[in-house]
Design an enzyme around this catalytic site. Structure first.
Site, PDB file in Angstrom:
ATOM      1  N   THR A   1       2.970   4.530   1.244  1.00 40.60           N
ATOM      2  CA  THR A   1       4.406   4.618   2.012  1.00 40.60           C
ATOM      3  C   THR A   1       4.079   5.216   3.415  1.00 40.60           C
ATOM      4  O   THR A   1       4.450   4.705   4.313  1.00 40.60           O
ATOM      5  CB  THR A   1       5.455   5.600   1.210  1.00 40.60           C
ATOM      6  OG1 THR A   1       5.764   4.866   0.075  1.00 40.60           O
ATOM      7  CG2 THR A   1       6.474   5.714   2.068  1.00 40.60           C
TER       8      THR A   1
ATOM      9  N   GLU B   1       5.705  -3.402   0.665  1.00 44.88           N
ATOM     10  CA  GLU B   1       5.954  -2.909  -0.957  1.00 44.88           C
ATOM     11  C   GLU B   1       5.066  -1.485  -0.736  1.00 44.88           C
ATOM     12  O   GLU B   1       3.839  -1.671  -0.746  1.00 44.88           O
ATOM     13  CB  GLU B   1       5.553  -3.869  -1.841  1.00 44.88           C
ATOM     14  CG  GLU B   1       6.548  -5.307  -1.704  1.00 44.88           C
ATOM     15  CD  GLU B   1       8.107  -4.607  -1.702  1.00 44.88           C
ATOM     16  OE1 GLU B   1       8.486  -3.785  -2.478  1.00 44.88           O
ATOM     17  OE2 GLU B   1       8.906  -5.628  -1.182  1.00 44.88           O
TER      18      GLU B   1
ATOM     19  N   GLY C   1       0.643  -1.219   0.048  1.00 45.47           N
ATOM     20  CA  GLY C   1       0.023  -0.046  -0.001  1.00 45.47           C
ATOM     21  C   GLY C   1       0.897   1.216  -0.030  1.00 45.47           C
ATOM     22  O   GLY C   1       1.981   1.313  -0.523  1.00 45.47           O
TER      23      GLY C   1
ATOM     24  N   CYS D   1       1.390   0.646  -8.882  1.00 43.94           N
ATOM     25  CA  CYS D   1       2.625   1.035  -8.151  1.00 43.94           C
ATOM     26  C   CYS D   1       4.010   1.400  -9.182  1.00 43.94           C
ATOM     27  O   CYS D   1       4.676   2.217  -8.937  1.00 43.94           O
ATOM     28  CB  CYS D   1       2.980   0.117  -6.880  1.00 43.94           C
ATOM     29  SG  CYS D   1       3.304  -1.327  -7.531  1.00 43.94           S
TER      30      CYS D   1
END
Ligand code: NAD
Length: 544
Positions: free
Chosen positions: A270, A296, A268, A330
């Site tokens: 940062t 990640e 998800g 992402c």
């Protein structure tokens, strides 16, 4: 429970699940269209599942179609604080047996899940991903079907390799390494944007003998629900994965404060991962073991173009890499560096392709794009576009319309400033910003690419000149965990391009690889001596 299987069991080497084409007239297209129609006509009731027991609280949230937000696909029962505690207990109870199973029996559950998904469940997971997350058929197929099948089959094969790794022994001793599951429960928190990630995060840990509390993303509940049903259909024992939809903050705070937290498997943004890491840090003295933290997270993925590159290949990479799944990968390309000599051609080709892009309801297979996931995403992306309108040039797109669905046109922005906000921050939408650099400033541009954003997830370099490929590969060594040469920065395939990034993009434990599985085991080394010494004295101690 001890194994009573005599003999060594072998796993069939995995191959990547073939992508189906869904061309007009094909049988797979007809079958998927039928499932889309039936699913759109249902309104499913989505319970919490703890220890195999379905729980309905009546405190409901709704799963809707992003491209037609008035259409409710499901009612989701939200967990309370008491359910969080129950889920931890169920995971602990299930662990006793699951952790002691021969690993091949655990593997069989996921190999069966893969076989079900590639056959009878394929339409269901693809349709749920299309309707609930607004993916086109191709984007759903490579995610909810192929990538998840690959995760399960390849992870089993990687586990086999890992378990086979043993230390040196000799005739006086036997040294063994036992790959124990972690003590405690694993907390899996999954994002909305990949059904495959939602399926992989809880199961990668479970394959290695752990039990899991899984909190799915609120905006991908339809596919998450069908995944949970698929686990059960494959024979996953009750309590191995506990399904806990609900308020992420309440659930996370309670689980992260639990002394039995064994690890976090997160994908998800940062900021959320950093806040969880901070909480674990503050709690560190209260855990029974150091929790494994695997996350990640975000990206600001680049395409950097050398003057020797082919402008057509670059333009296609920008359009596919930047706008497929509405830029909500992402790995999506979102900042582009083009030499001034190639810029007019690259720009015009990108604009021409964008003018051909159709956007709309994903049930119309002619569309290349659907809607963005929800109102929060719509508002965030629109703010970035408004900022570009005032501070840069919008070359194409820029329109936003949320009347029926959360639609944001693919948008191409040009800036004269490589440090401009849209070149630095993750937008997570269909917005690509380009900077045309002077041709004689190639090396300086590589430095800018490396230093512009805190992330280091994916990036691509386009060049025909091999020396330039070498220069970029070296200068950008730490700028991306997945680096592409003459290819778009999206579309990693399990077993081919292990995926993950460093810096603010994550712990880089490479989903779908042995490196990831290693995080879910705690090795015990066992030394057995066949003839233990019977005298404490050493020869050197003898008299001269
Ligand atoms: P998100 O961070 O909003 O949500 C991810 C998960 O965290 C969801 O389950 C959500 O409910 C939960 N969550 C949200 N707020 C929380 C909080 N305060 N405390 C605890 N949990 C919380 O991310 P998203 O919008 O679902 O996904 C998009 C993000 O994920 C992007 O930043 C994208 O780059 C990243 N992503 C990274 C990868 C990768 O492999 N690096 C892959 C996919 C997505």
């Amino acid at each position: 429970m001890a194994s009573d299987f005599a003999g060594t069991r072998r796993i069939t080497p995995p191959v990547n699940d073939p992508i189906r084409a869904y061309a007009p007239g094909s049988p797979e297209r007809a079958s998927l269209k039928a499932r889309l129609a039936s699913m759109a006509g249902e309104r499913v009731d989505i319970p919490i599942v703890i220890g195999g027991r379905e729980i309905r609280t009546g405190d409901l949230s709704h799963a809707v179609m992003p491209h037609q937000h008035a259409h409710v696909l499901g009612d989701v029962h939200m967990a309370t604080s008491a359910h969080v505690g129950q889920a931890v207990t169920a995971a602990r109870d299930a662990r006793r047996e699951w952790a002691s199973w021969p690993w091949e029996d655990r593997a069989a559950v996921f190999l069966k899940a893969a076989e079900l998904l590639t056959t009878t469940w394929r339409d269901t997971l693809n349709a749920a991903t299309m309707l609930g997350q607004s993916k086109t058929v191709y984007q759903a197929e490579i995610d909810a079907a192929c990538e998840l099948v690959d995760f399960w089959r390849f992870n089993v094969s990687f586990a086999e390799e890992l378990y086979a790794e043993q230390p040196v022994s000799n005739h006086t001793m036997w040294n063994q390494v036992e790959y124990r599951p972690l003590e405690g429960f694993i907390y899996a928190i999954t994002p909305f944007n990949f059904t495959a990630i939602a399926g992989n995060l809880p199961t990668a840990a479970a394959l290695m003998g752990n039990t899991v509390v899984w909190k799915p993303a609120a905006s991908a509940m339809l596919s998450a629900y069908h995944l949970m049903r698929l686990f059960e259909a494959a024979g996953l024992p009750p309590g191995v994965i506990n399904f806990l939809p609900g308020d992420p903050v309440m659930i996370s705070e309670q689980l992260l404060d639990h002394p039995d937290l064994g690890g976090i498997h997160f994908t998800g943004s940062t900021g959320v991962f950093q806040s969880m890491w901070g909480r674990v840090g503050r709690n560190i003295a209260s855990y029974r073991t150091y929790p494994r933290l695997v996350g990640e997270t975000g990206g600001k993925d680049f395409i950097v173009v050398h003057p020797s590159a082919d402008p057509i290949e670059v333009a296609v990479a920008i359009v596919r890499g930047g706008f497929e799944y509405q830029g909500q990968k992402c790995s999506a390309a979102s900042r582009v560096y083009v030499p001034q000599s190639l810029w007019p051609e690259v720009r015009d080709r990108v604009i021409a392709m964008m003018q051909e892009i159709r956007m709309g309801d994903v049930r119309d297979f002619r569309n290349f794009m659907g809607a963005v996931i929800d109102r929060k995403a719509f508002t965030r992306i629109k703010e970035y576009i408004d900022h570009a309108r005032a501070n840069a040039s919008i070359l194409q797109g820029g329109g936003c319309d949320d009347r029926e669905g959360f639609f944001v046109e693919p948008t191409f922005v040009e800036t004269q400033n490589p440090g401009y906000r849209l070149m630095c921050e993750e937008i997570f939408g269909p917005v690509v910003t380009a900077y045309a650099y002077p041709d004689d400033r190639w090396l300086e541009t590589l430095e800018i690419v490396d230093e512009t954003s805190p992330y280091a997830l994916t990036g691509a370099i386009f060049a025909r000149d091999r020396a330039a490929v070498r220069e970029a590969t070296s200068a950008l060594r730490n700028a991306a965990g997945n680096f592409y040469i003459n290819d778009k920065p999206t579309g990693a395939v399990v077993g081919q391009q292990p995926f993950g990034g460093a810096r603010a993009s994550g712990t880089n434990d490479k989903a779908g690889s042995k490196m990831n599985l290693l995080r879910w085991v705690s090795a015990r080394t066992i030394k057995e001596t066949y003839s233990p010494p019977r005298d404490f004295r050493y020869p050197f101690m003898g008299d001269e």
